[in-house]
Design a protein around this motif. Structure first.
Motif, short mmCIF file in Angstrom:
data_model
loop_
_atom_site.label_atom_id
_atom_site.label_comp_id
_atom_site.label_asym_id
_atom_site.label_seq_id
_atom_site.Cartn_x
_atom_site.Cartn_y
_atom_site.Cartn_z
N LEU A 1 -3.40 -13.12 14.71
CA LEU A 1 -4.32 -12.64 13.68
C LEU A 1 -5.31 -11.63 14.26
O LEU A 1 -6.12 -11.97 15.13
CB LEU A 1 -5.09 -13.82 13.09
N ALA B 1 -8.84 -8.42 10.31
CA ALA B 1 -8.10 -8.68 9.08
C ALA B 1 -8.97 -9.33 8.01
O ALA B 1 -8.87 -8.99 6.82
CB ALA B 1 -6.88 -9.55 9.37
N ARG B 2 -9.82 -10.26 8.41
CA ARG B 2 -10.64 -10.96 7.42
C ARG B 2 -11.54 -10.00 6.66
O ARG B 2 -11.67 -10.07 5.43
CB ARG B 2 -11.49 -12.04 8.09
N VAL C 1 -9.54 -7.96 4.10
CA VAL C 1 -9.22 -8.69 2.87
C VAL C 1 -10.48 -8.98 2.07
O VAL C 1 -10.48 -8.88 0.83
CB VAL C 1 -8.47 -10.00 3.22
N SER D 1 0.75 -8.70 10.89
CA SER D 1 0.18 -8.56 9.55
C SER D 1 0.30 -9.82 8.70
O SER D 1 0.20 -9.75 7.48
CB SER D 1 0.85 -7.38 8.83
N GLY D 2 0.51 -10.95 9.35
CA GLY D 2 0.42 -12.21 8.65
C GLY D 2 1.73 -12.76 8.14
O GLY D 2 2.66 -12.00 7.83
N GLY E 1 4.20 -11.23 5.53
CA GLY E 1 3.54 -9.94 5.33
C GLY E 1 4.45 -8.91 4.68
O GLY E 1 5.68 -9.03 4.65
N ILE F 1 -4.35 -6.59 5.12
CA ILE F 1 -4.13 -7.10 6.48
C ILE F 1 -3.30 -6.10 7.28
O ILE F 1 -3.61 -5.77 8.43
CB ILE F 1 -3.43 -8.47 6.45
N HIS F 2 -2.24 -5.61 6.65
CA HIS F 2 -1.34 -4.66 7.33
C HIS F 2 -2.08 -3.38 7.70
O HIS F 2 -1.87 -2.83 8.79
CB HIS F 2 -0.17 -4.36 6.41
#
Length: 428
Positions: free
Chosen positions: A48, A52-53, A56, A249-250, A253, A311-312
């Motif tokens: 992660l 990213a947080r 989003v 990217s999760g 993703g 995220i990506h």
């Protein structure tokens, strides 16, 4: 470079590593020993990114403040959100912006592309793929050839290594393409085989496929973010990839698609159409009659998956900040080379441990696949006890993937020490 199997040497390499600061940009989970894990499973799921947080959260804020008007207002209006990923995606795979789009998930995109590019006709109906390809590719092709009325056992031709070998030779792939000749409709390979870690010579394979009149495409799930790609210059017809492995990217993703610019203005190509792939000039007139956008964007079905794309977007920014794939690849070759070195110096004989990934750096990414002939699962469990996160594949393969964005040379040295300790246990 001459490697040394010492912690001091590994730390020296880390100190000289121009990408060393990127390790701090990721959340590294704790291992079984309570210390930060030595995470070598980025070929299954990347870590992660700490950014990213916030990425989003920004879209949550837009949703909270603007609701439906978030499509037109806010920092990155959702109406055009997918376009914010285009340039970075093009750089990632060596493409022109018109040739790429981010949308859907990998196997969905593979099916969409196969509808357009697997067009059997008369004698030309066969598909060439690697034996033991990832199951999603196998299932997708099985269903696609059935849609056209063919039996998979007849229409799908699988490439297998020579007797006693684990990987495919480029010359054997080229010969098989020539043998199939005008029976061959499509060549579809993984850019990197998930099991062996072999990187295929995509340029040579594309050239050979085109020489017999076949279409050539690649599943880049294990290649995007791992290899330096030049899809446009290699003349590849189409490709798709996921974003949750080397692109961090999760889970689940979003996915990327490449369609060569020669097809950019081909509305006659059969395709499964959707509203978001329609010409944006009159998309909201809600009329019948699909008119595809130019380029890869014309394969879109639905509006953007905003949260996965956020995220990506954050993850792709890290790739660019690190200097792009050439910079990551330079470290990757050295890091994987060091892993091979410490494993070969761990004291495990060849009848116990066999590296089945090619030794030539040009024929692999940052994964080494280890065929463990004795007590493989016990070794895998022992690694986990030492805080080393690897990947197990039946019946007896351990995959290790030192990722250049967040793995260190010290990580690799510690892996070598764990294997050396295991070797001592086997001889007791």
């Amino acid at each position: 470079m001459t490697f040394q199997n010492t912690q001091h040497f590994a730390l020296e390499l880390d100190a000289a590593d121009p990408l060393r600061q990127f390790r701090e940009r990721f959340h590294i989970p704790a291992g079984a020993n309570g210390q930060p894990a030595i995470y070598c499973c980025g070929n299954s799921l990347g870590l992660l990114p700490k950014s990213a947080r916030a990425a989003v959260e920004q879209e949550f804020q837009s949703w909270e403040e603007h609701a439906v008007e978030g499509h037109f207002h806010g920092t990155s209006p959702w109406m055009h959100y997918h376009e914010t990923l285009t340039d970075a995606s093009a750089r990632l795979v060596g493409a022109k912006p018109v040739e790429v789009v981010v949308m859907n998930n990998l196997t969905t995109n593979l099916h969409l592309l196969l509808i357009s590019f697997y067009r059997p006709n008369g004698r030309r109906y066969k598909v060439l793929m690697e034996g033991g390809a990832f199951p999603s590719d196998q299932y997708a092709l099985e269903s696609q050839v059935k849609l056209h009325g063919y039996a998979p056992d007849d229409a799908i031709v699988e490439l297998v290594p020579r007797s006693g070998e684990h990987t495919l030779r480029t010359e054997d792939i080229e010969v098989r393409i020539q043998e199939l000749g005008d029976e061959l409709a499509l060549v579809l390979l993984g850019g990197v085989n998930y099991y062996t870690g072999q990187a295929f010579d995509m340029e040579a394979i594309t050239r050979a496929g085109h020489a017999v009149g076949a279409v050539v495409g690649f599943d880049l799930a294990h290649a995007a973010g791992n290899l330096v790609l030049n899809l446009h210059d290699w003349d590849v017809d189409f490709a798709c990839w996921c974003s949750y492995k080397y692109l961090n990217s999760g889970p689940g993703g979003t996915s990327g698609v490449f369609v060569h610019e020669r097809f950019a203005n081909r509305p006659d190509l059969p395709r499964l159409a959707g509203w978001w792939g329609h010409d944006p000039a009159d998309r909201f007139k809600m009329k019948k009659g699909f008119r595809p956008m130019a380029g890869a964007a014309g394969w879109q079905l639905s509006n953007a998956q905003i949260f996965p794309m956020a995220i990506h977007r954050a993850a792709l920014a890290l790739v660019d900040e690190a200097g792009g794939m050439p910079a990551l690849r330079r470290k990757s070759e050295q890091l994987t080379g060091y892993l091979e070195f410490v494993l070969r110096n761990a004291g495990l004989p060849a009848d116990v441990l066999e590296i089945i990934t090619p030794g030539n750096p040009a024929e692999r990414g940052c994964q080494l696949s280890l065929l463990v002939h004795r007590e493989g699962r016990a070794l895998f469990d022992y690694l986990a006890e030492q805080g080393i996160v690897a990947d197990w594949r039946e019946p007896n393969v351990i995959r290790l993937a030192p990722v250049p964005l967040y793995n260190s040379f010290a990580d690799v040295w510690h892996i070598g020490q764990a294997f050396a300790e295991w070797a001592k246990r086997l001889t007791r």
